[in-house]
Scaffold this motif. Structure first.
Motif, PDB file in Angstrom:
ATOM      1  N   VAL A 156       0.846  -1.193   0.000  1.00  0.00           N
ATOM      2  CA  VAL A 156       0.000   0.000   0.000  1.00  0.00           C
ATOM      3  C   VAL A 156       0.882   1.243   0.000  1.00  0.00           C
ATOM      4  N   SER A 157       0.350   2.321  -0.552  1.00  0.00           N
ATOM      5  CA  SER A 157       1.135   3.550  -0.654  1.00  0.00           C
ATOM      6  C   SER A 157       1.136   4.326   0.661  1.00  0.00           C
ATOM      7  N   ASP A 158       2.057   5.251   0.775  1.00  0.00           N
ATOM      8  CA  ASP A 158       2.111   6.124   1.946  1.00  0.00           C
ATOM      9  C   ASP A 158       0.801   6.896   2.088  1.00  0.00           C
ATOM     10  N   ASP A 159       0.274   7.385   0.968  1.00  0.00           N
ATOM     11  CA  ASP A 159      -0.993   8.117   1.005  1.00  0.00           C
ATOM     12  C   ASP A 159      -2.141   7.242   1.485  1.00  0.00           C
ATOM     13  N   GLN A 160      -2.165   5.980   1.056  1.00  0.00           N
ATOM     14  CA  GLN A 160      -3.218   5.062   1.512  1.00  0.00           C
ATOM     15  C   GLN A 160      -3.122   4.827   3.017  1.00  0.00           C
ATOM     16  N   ILE A 161      -1.913   4.687   3.505  1.00  0.00           N
ATOM     17  CA  ILE A 161      -1.709   4.498   4.951  1.00  0.00           C
ATOM     18  C   ILE A 161      -2.203   5.725   5.706  1.00  0.00           C
ATOM     19  N   ASP A 162      -1.784   6.898   5.275  1.00  0.00           N
ATOM     20  CA  ASP A 162      -2.187   8.132   5.948  1.00  0.00           C
ATOM     21  C   ASP A 162      -3.701   8.300   5.942  1.00  0.00           C
ATOM     22  N   ARG A 163      -4.334   8.034   4.808  1.00  0.00           N
ATOM     23  CA  ARG A 163      -5.792   8.195   4.679  1.00  0.00           C
ATOM     24  C   ARG A 163      -6.541   7.179   5.563  1.00  0.00           C
ATOM     25  N   GLN A 164      -6.065   5.932   5.606  1.00  0.00           N
ATOM     26  CA  GLN A 164      -6.706   4.912   6.424  1.00  0.00           C
ATOM     27  C   GLN A 164      -6.672   5.311   7.895  1.00  0.00           C
ATOM     28  N   ILE A 165      -5.529   5.717   8.379  1.00  0.00           N
ATOM     29  CA  ILE A 165      -5.392   6.107   9.781  1.00  0.00           C
ATOM     30  C   ILE A 165      -6.194   7.374  10.073  1.00  0.00           C
ATOM     31  N   ALA A 166      -6.129   8.356   9.168  1.00  0.00           N
ATOM     32  CA  ALA A 166      -6.867   9.610   9.376  1.00  0.00           C
ATOM     33  C   ALA A 166      -8.371   9.385   9.420  1.00  0.00           C
ATOM     34  N   THR A 167      -8.874   8.510   8.589  1.00  0.00           N
ATOM     35  CA  THR A 167     -10.314   8.258   8.542  1.00  0.00           C
ATOM     36  C   THR A 167     -10.777   7.378   9.694  1.00  0.00           C
ATOM     37  N   ASN A 168     -10.170   6.214   9.820  1.00  0.00           N
ATOM     38  CA  ASN A 168     -10.682   5.217  10.768  1.00  0.00           C
ATOM     39  C   ASN A 168     -10.294   5.461  12.216  1.00  0.00           C
ATOM     40  N   LEU A 169      -9.148   6.051  12.445  1.00  0.00           N
ATOM     41  CA  LEU A 169      -8.687   6.223  13.824  1.00  0.00           C
ATOM     42  C   LEU A 169      -8.694   7.686  14.267  1.00  0.00           C
ATOM     43  N   THR A 170      -7.945   8.519  13.589  1.00  0.00           N
ATOM     44  CA  THR A 170      -7.862   9.916  14.006  1.00  0.00           C
ATOM     45  C   THR A 170      -9.226  10.596  13.924  1.00  0.00           C
ATOM     46  N   GLY A 171      -9.995  10.323  12.870  1.00  0.00           N
ATOM     47  CA  GLY A 171     -11.333  10.906  12.748  1.00  0.00           C
ATOM     48  C   GLY A 171     -12.217  10.556  13.924  1.00  0.00           C
ATOM     49  N   SER A 172     -12.143   9.324  14.360  1.00  0.00           N
ATOM     50  CA  SER A 172     -12.934   8.879  15.506  1.00  0.00           C
ATOM     51  C   SER A 172     -12.510   9.578  16.797  1.00  0.00           C
ATOM     52  N   ILE A 173     -11.214   9.671  16.998  1.00  0.00           N
ATOM     53  CA  ILE A 173     -10.698  10.349  18.187  1.00  0.00           C
ATOM     54  C   ILE A 173     -11.101  11.821  18.178  1.00  0.00           C
ATOM     55  N   GLN A 174     -10.958  12.468  17.035  1.00  0.00           N
ATOM     56  CA  GLN A 174     -11.293  13.891  16.946  1.00  0.00           C
ATOM     57  C   GLN A 174     -12.793  14.129  17.115  1.00  0.00           C
ATOM     58  N   LEU A 175     -13.626  13.203  16.653  1.00  0.00           N
ATOM     59  CA  LEU A 175     -15.065  13.339  16.880  1.00  0.00           C
ATOM     60  C   LEU A 175     -15.363  13.293  18.376  1.00  0.00           C
ATOM     61  N   ALA A 176     -14.778  12.341  19.069  1.00  0.00           N
ATOM     62  CA  ALA A 176     -14.991  12.252  20.523  1.00  0.00           C
ATOM     63  C   ALA A 176     -14.556  13.548  21.204  1.00  0.00           C
ATOM     64  N   ARG A 177     -13.409  14.050  20.821  1.00  0.00           N
ATOM     65  CA  ARG A 177     -12.909  15.290  21.416  1.00  0.00           C
ATOM     66  C   ARG A 177     -13.827  16.470  21.113  1.00  0.00           C
ATOM     67  N   ALA A 178     -14.442  16.466  19.933  1.00  0.00           N
ATOM     68  CA  ALA A 178     -15.329  17.575  19.558  1.00  0.00           C
ATOM     69  C   ALA A 178     -16.663  17.518  20.292  1.00  0.00           C
ATOM     70  N   VAL A 179     -17.199  16.312  20.518  1.00  0.00           N
ATOM     71  CA  VAL A 179     -18.545  16.227  21.116  1.00  0.00           C
ATOM     72  C   VAL A 179     -18.546  16.210  22.641  1.00  0.00           C
ATOM     73  N   ILE A 180     -17.489  15.748  23.262  1.00  0.00           N
ATOM     74  CA  ILE A 180     -17.492  15.606  24.727  1.00  0.00           C
ATOM     75  C   ILE A 180     -17.806  16.914  25.453  1.00  0.00           C
ATOM     76  N   PRO A 181     -17.223  18.042  25.087  1.00  0.00           N
ATOM     77  CA  PRO A 181     -17.594  19.278  25.797  1.00  0.00           C
ATOM     78  C   PRO A 181     -19.087  19.606  25.684  1.00  0.00           C
ATOM     79  N   HIS A 182     -19.692  19.335  24.539  1.00  0.00           N
ATOM     80  CA  HIS A 182     -21.123  19.589  24.354  1.00  0.00           C
ATOM     81  C   HIS A 182     -21.968  18.618  25.183  1.00  0.00           C
TER      82      HIS A 182
END
Length: 160
Positions: free
Chosen positions: A96-122
């Protein structure tokens, strides 16, 4: 049963779409996010004000924070947040390419973490709520040619 208000990422297809359709059919309100807003046209026509929807790519953290803030402002209260957006990447780690790795992690993991961080204060400000993070058996076992996908799902398991 009291109707609830849900915030769900990745609602254009798959589990996110099915969940959104079932919740709307029972009378719940849904804030649905998709990468292409046109994917919600048929549901918007059918359910009207029960469906709040907007475009969101979960890899765009700034936009995610704006969408979360707007959803809470427009809907007043969100009972359940479902972090559903994600996809599988098939291929040996060395293929897999470097871009594919970055996109997979950004979507499946980092996106999930950032969503939690965004909603918890609300959620705290409103006195509670639930966060549901969809993972998969890929967060518990590993199969050939899915190493990057498994890495993201194991990361989700570790974060929660």
């Amino acid at each position: 049963m009291t109707n609830k208000t849900w915030f769900i990422t990745g609602t254009s297809s798959g589990f996110g779409r099915q969940l959104t359709e079932q919740l709307l059919a029972r009378g719940d309100s849904v804030a649905a996010t998709v990468r292409n807003a046109a994917a919600m046209d048929s549901l918007a026509a059918k359910y009207g004000s029960l469906l709040w929807h907007t475009e969101l790519d979960v890899t765009d953290t700034t936009r995610m924070r704006e969408v979360v803030k707007q959803a809470f402002a427009d809907l007043g209260h969100i009972d359940v947040v479902v972090s559903n957006a994600g996809y599988g990447l098939l291929g040996a780690a060395e293929e897999v390419s470097d871009d594919q790795i970055d996109r997979q992690i950004a979507t499946n993991l980092t996106g999930s973490i950032q969503l939690a961080r965004a909603v918890i204060p609300h959620l705290r400000a409103q006195g509670g709520g639930r966060i549901i993070q969809l993972s998969s058996m890929g967060g518990q076992i590993a199969l050939p040619a899915l190493s990057l996908y498994h890495a993201t799902k194991w990361g989700i398991e570790g974060f929660w």
